[in-house]
Design an enzyme around this catalytic site. Structure first.
Site, PDB file in Angstrom:
ATOM      1  N   SER A 246      -9.891  -0.455   6.883  1.00 62.06           N
ATOM      2  CA  SER A 246      -9.483  -0.404   6.025  1.00 62.06           C
ATOM      3  C   SER A 246      -8.991  -1.901   4.925  1.00 62.06           C
ATOM      4  O   SER A 246      -8.524  -1.539   4.073  1.00 62.06           O
ATOM      5  CB  SER A 246      -8.431   0.778   5.542  1.00 62.06           C
TER       6      SER A 246
ATOM      7  N   LYS B 128       1.010  -1.156   0.018  1.00 58.38           N
ATOM      8  CA  LYS B 128      -0.296  -0.409   0.118  1.00 58.38           C
ATOM      9  C   LYS B 128       0.661   1.138  -0.550  1.00 58.38           C
ATOM     10  O   LYS B 128       1.976   1.354   0.542  1.00 58.38           O
ATOM     11  CB  LYS B 128      -1.072  -0.122   1.255  1.00 58.38           C
TER      12      LYS B 128
ATOM     13  N   SER C  66      -9.992   1.782   2.936  1.00 61.47           N
ATOM     14  CA  SER C  66      -8.887   2.095   1.603  1.00 61.47           C
ATOM     15  C   SER C  66      -7.920   1.591   1.146  1.00 61.47           C
ATOM     16  O   SER C  66      -7.386   2.022   0.035  1.00 61.47           O
ATOM     17  CB  SER C  66      -8.358   3.179   2.751  1.00 61.47           C
TER      18      SER C  66
END
Lengths: 480, 497
Positions: free
Chosen positions: B175, B76, B151
């Site tokens: 997330s 990420k 996210s």
């Protein structure tokens, strides 16, 4: 503290509370391994943590905690479990745009500091926090809002600070200076800080308010920043007290403000009012865990504390039979061990303190307690005059040695008492008017003429005579 | 279906396959669909080839490259990578290249993994759909008209699309787990402190936790073992080594007591879709069939979790994101003085959702409001911890849906932040409590999109949690046929078990 303090403005009492920030003498920063070092090329003592880079995390420096505990114990505080908090505000020299500090749970609370004269000043708290970097604003008179551009050096960012918040117990500029001096002595003696105000490793913010003498409530206070020396501290307090009294006596109100001391102009000016004060939005620092020093650790730190200035003053005062104020200078000069040992070896305490005060300002050099004591014995016993003793003392400081041998090598020999009486009698005979004045019965005249005769005898003997012995002869002759 | 991480690591360590060959297959898969999916902000093909070659050289030299030998991994884009842009999908970090690697990146490298790129996210991890990225939306590889969740949508999509067998996400309020559910993959939020946050760009420090995505439960276990364990650079790191997970996976749930959280699963909560509830019921039945006792239980304060979270997380974020001021790194928009420069930079650099949360958090911490908002939310947090503790007196694990619905269409919830926030209602309580939880794919919803079931455990209860996850994985109805993608230009060996 309740003693009468000198009034800066007659009829008005000045109330002072100091917040002192001292940089702790650790090897590395409060939350990272970057070096804690004064000077250096800008932005060289930095790492991701002290630059506040995204993703970096603080890790508490154990040495800083230990030094903070030392400070707490030396200031007789309660050392307690504590929590770090974020103090949020934007400023370019603060890398994260928040400062990690301590807020509602500081590591040290509720202590006191004793001034040399024995009065105690309350310590509200002494907490850990990180220092900021340094900004240089180029152009626009050096102020951030008018500057053409600003340069920031983060070498200092993250250096550990102890913020020591004193109670509003001080009543004069002299008090304030004495407090800061004492605090600095304590910090230096326990190895917590080098206490150098000129390098900014010790910084003083000063809260000042005034009230009519006898009034119980405090007046509205102003906080003064940018005080860089003890001299500035005294000047700033005096200026600010007069400014506030002038306001009140001319029917105006003192507004709660943060004010900036301008050393060159000798005045304070407003930085911001209470309404303009930052809302720091404190909340517990989630990247750190609570600090819970064990009783064992605190005990070990306590056991390792050196003797503190206050204890040294009390020790010397007791040994010398004087009050702590009289012992203060010897302790401040770090000569109390010498003095105590010399007194223990039989030296006259009063003479020891006089010599420390007058003749040892530049250090003790090679002088040791035994030689000091032997010298004092010679002086008090009349083998050396005060002037000779001073000369021998200087030689002992420079080269050490045996005081008797040094005195002999300098040609100092005790004057025979018969020889001295003859000289005194000769001088009395040569100066009958002065002798008449000496014996007139007027105490003032007697004192004056005593000085004259001693001076004449000294002149006649080339300084070999002992002033006290001369006075004794004079007294005997006057008594008939 | 591309091979699992366990299979790849075994093949590379034994010399059966080269890390380079494995990598090229995966890069080919990226080439084939990345334009459509947009899982990545940055693909590090050259760096990955060098890393893969180093792994192969180690194998050739007789050195074991580690438990993740040659396994392609996506990161990420809020995890710091030395010399490589780390953007948090925000304009404000424009041009910034961290001078250091996050701890997880160091540990992946030490384990022989090959980092292939930085994945898209909602800006600063604030969102539930990966629509709040400054660099465009990520699409759900199973249905490109739908969101992948967020996210960590890029990391979830990368695994679902078969670009990589493993990826790392961060989970502050769901997330990892929510996008895992929406993309039909496994996603794990470990116990707070189990994985170092050093080098993870902070959103809400007391809630953030890094964790794995994978197609199989075993792969997540393998990855978590590699990245977990104490890190002295994170003061909130648990002072223990990573727990052994891979060797306990097959121990089953015989005798375990498992509670379904009433407040998050049934009539107690508005918005949990019928098909999701049906799958949850089937999952409970599967656990029962495997020897666990399953019953419904109450964890009352979890219903306040969402409200407390949307005070605490923005409060911390408002402080964490203050450093993006244009002074030291990233974007700077010039202005006549420093204060105006701060304002101009932040105005231009942050997106709407980030600004909204900074404002919310600033307000919640303000003098006069602190007690009513931040203080009260912390009390709720304490209550949630207490209620979980009570529940875990009676149960080994808890169960709930991961997300209220399957993946929703792109744009469907962007107009109303509250609707979007409700996506995390089931996942937030674990963050507030600091407990581990994971999402396991369990069949499909009425729309043919994946449903995830959430397994919750008490702090450091990962081993028990993974055992139940393995049982659910084995018992799950058929998943989405596109999960894992299809490798282009290479012959896959084996399947995802």
């Amino acid at each position: 503290m309740s003693e009468q303090a000198p009034e800066i403005v007659p009829g008005w009492e000045t109330v002072i509370g100091l917040e002192v920030h001292a940089e702790l003498a650790t090897a590395t920063k409060l939350f990272s391994g970057a070096p804690n070092r004064f000077g250096g090329e800008p932005n060289t003592n930095v790492d991701p943590v002290s630059l506040g880079l995204p993703g970096s995390l603080p890790v508490l420096n154990e040495q800083a905690v230990e030094l903070a505990i030392r400070v707490g114990l030396a200031l007789h505080c309660r050392v307690q479990p504590s929590v770090f908090a974020r103090k949020n505000y934007f400023y370019p020299d603060m890398p994260k745009d928040f400062q990690i500090s301590q807020y509602d749970l500081p590591i040290n609370e509720e202590g006191w500091l004793e001034l040399p004269d024995g009065r105690r000043v309350g310590i509200e708290r002494a907490h850990l926090e990180e220092d900021t970097g340094k900004s240089t604003h180029v152009g626009g008179g050096g102020r951030i809002h008018e500057a053409g551009h600003s340069l920031v050096d983060y070498n200092r960012a993250g250096v550990p600070l102890i913020e020591i918040v004193g109670a509003p117990d001080l009543r004069s500029a002299e008090d304030a200076r004495a407090y800061v001096s004492e605090l600095r002595s304590i910090l230096v003696s326990i190895g917590a800080s080098d206490g150098k105000m000129e390098e900014g490793s010790m910084r003083v913010d000063c809260n000042v308010s005034v009230r009519p003498v006898g009034q119980a409530e405090f007046g509205t206070r102003c906080e003064i920043k940018n005080i860089n020396s003890l001299r500035s501290l005294g000047r700033a307090i005096a200026y600010e007290a007069r400014r506030q009294v002038d306001l009140v006596t001319s029917g105006e109100r003192v507004e709660q403000q943060t004010r900036h001391w301008n050393e060159d102009e000798g005045r304070t000016h407003k930085l911001r009012s209470k309404e303009e004060a930052y809302d720091y939005r404190y909340f517990p620092e989630p990247d750190l865990v609570p600090v819970e020093p064990s009783d064992e650790w605190i005990g070990a730190v306590r056991d390792a504390l050196p003797m503190l200035p206050r204890e040294r003053r009390h020790r010397l005062a007791e040994v010398a039979g004087v009050d702590t104020s009289a012992a203060a200078l010897t302790v401040e000069r770090g000569m109390d061990d010498l003095a105590v040992d010399a007194i223990a070896a039989g030296a006259d305490a009063a003479r020891v303190l006089v010599h420390v005060e007058n003749n040892l300002a530049d250090g003790v050099g090679a002088l040791d307690a035994a030689a000091f004591a032997a010298l004092m014995a010679m002086e008090v016993g009349g083998d050396l005059t005060a002037t000779q003793a001073k000369t021998v003392l200087a030689a002992l400081v420079a080269d050490g040695g045996d005081p008797a041998a040094v005195a002999a090598s300098l040609g100092f020999e005790a004057m025979d008492s018969g020889e001295l009486e003859a000289i005194v009698d000769g001088i009395i005979a040569e100066n009958p008017d002065d002798w008449a004045a000496f014996t007139s019965g007027d105490e003032k005249e007697r004192k004056k003429k005593s000085g004259f005769f001693v001076g004449q005898v000294m002149k006649a003997t080339g300084g070999q005579a002992d002033g006290r012995a001369v006075n004794e002869v004079l007294a005997r002759r006057a008594a008939g | 279906m591309s091979p699992s991480a366990v299979e790849i690591a075994a093949a590379v360590r034994s010399g059966e396959r080269s890390a380079r060959e494995v990598l090229e297959e995966h890069l080919a898969a990226v080439d084939a669909r990345e334009d459509e999916v947009h899982a990545f902000n940055l693909v590090l093909a050259d760096e990955a080839r060098a890393a893969a070659d180093a792994v192969d050289a180690a194998v050739a030299a007789g050195t074991d490259p580690g438990p993740l030998a040659g396994v392609p991994v996506a990161l990420k884009d809020n995890m710091c990578t030395r010399g490589v842009p780390t953007t948090c999908s925000s304009r404000i970090l424009d041009g910034w290249r961290p001078p250091y690697d996050a701890t997880v990146v160091e540990r992946l490298t030490a384990a022989g993994a090959v980092a292939v790129g930085k994945t898209n996210l909602d800006e600063f991890a604030m969102g539930s759909s990966t629509e709040n990225s400054a660099f465009g939306v990520t699409r759900n590889p199973l249905d490109p008209t739908k969101v992948p969740g967020g996210s960590s949508g890029g990391s979830a999509a990368a695994v679902a699309a078969g670009f990589v067998p493993l990826s790392l996400g961060s989970d502050t309020g769901g997330s990892i787990r929510q996008p895992a559910a929406l993309c039909g993959v496994v996603g794990v939020k470990p116990t707070y402190g189990a994985v170092s946050r050093y080098g993870l760009v902070a959103f809400a420090s007391s809630l953030d936790q890094i964790g794995p995505f994978s197609r199989t439960v075993a792969d997540s276990a393998l990855l978590l073992e590699a990245i977990g364990g104490h890190d002295p650079r994170d003061s909130t790191s648990i002072p223990d080594p990573a727990p052994d997970l891979t060797s306990v996976l097959d121990r089953g749930v015989e005798g375990m007591r498992i509670g379904i959280i009433e407040e998050l699963s049934g009539d107690g909560l508005e918005g949990i879709a019928g098909d999701v509830r049906v799958r949850l019921g089937e999952a409970a039945a599967a656990l029962e069939a495997a020897g666990a006792t399953v019953e419904t239980t109450s964890v009352p304060s979890t219903v306040y979790g969402l409200s407390a979270y949307y005070v605490i997380a923005p409060a911390e974020a408002s402080s964490n994101l203050a450093r993006y001021d244009g002074v030291r790194f990233g974007l700077r928009v010039d202005a006549p003085n420093a204060g105006d420069m701060n304002t101009a930079t932040r105005t231009a650099g942050f997106g709407d959702e980030v600004k909204r949360r900074i404002m919310l958090g600033t307000y919640a911490l303000s003098a006069g409001y602190y007690d009513a908002y931040y203080g009260k939310s912390q009390k709720v947090r304490t209550l949630i911890v207490r209620d979980f503790a009570r529940a875990y007196e009676d149960f080994d694990l808890l169960l709930s849906p991961t997300a209220p619905t399957t993946a929703f269409p792109i744009g469907a919830k962007t107009a109303d932040p509250m609707t979007m926030y409700l996506n995390d209602v089931c996942t937030i309580p674990s963050n507030l409590a600091g407990h581990p939880a994971m999402s396991v794919p369990f069949g499909l919803g009425d729309d043919g999109m994946p449903v995830g079931v959430q397994v919750l455990a008490p702090a450091t209860g990962e081993a028990t949690m993974f055992r139940a996850a393995a049982v659910l994985e084995a018992a799950a109805p058929a998943g989405h046929p596109l999960v894992g993608g299809a490798l282009v230009g290479g012959a896959p060996t084996g399947g995802a078990s």
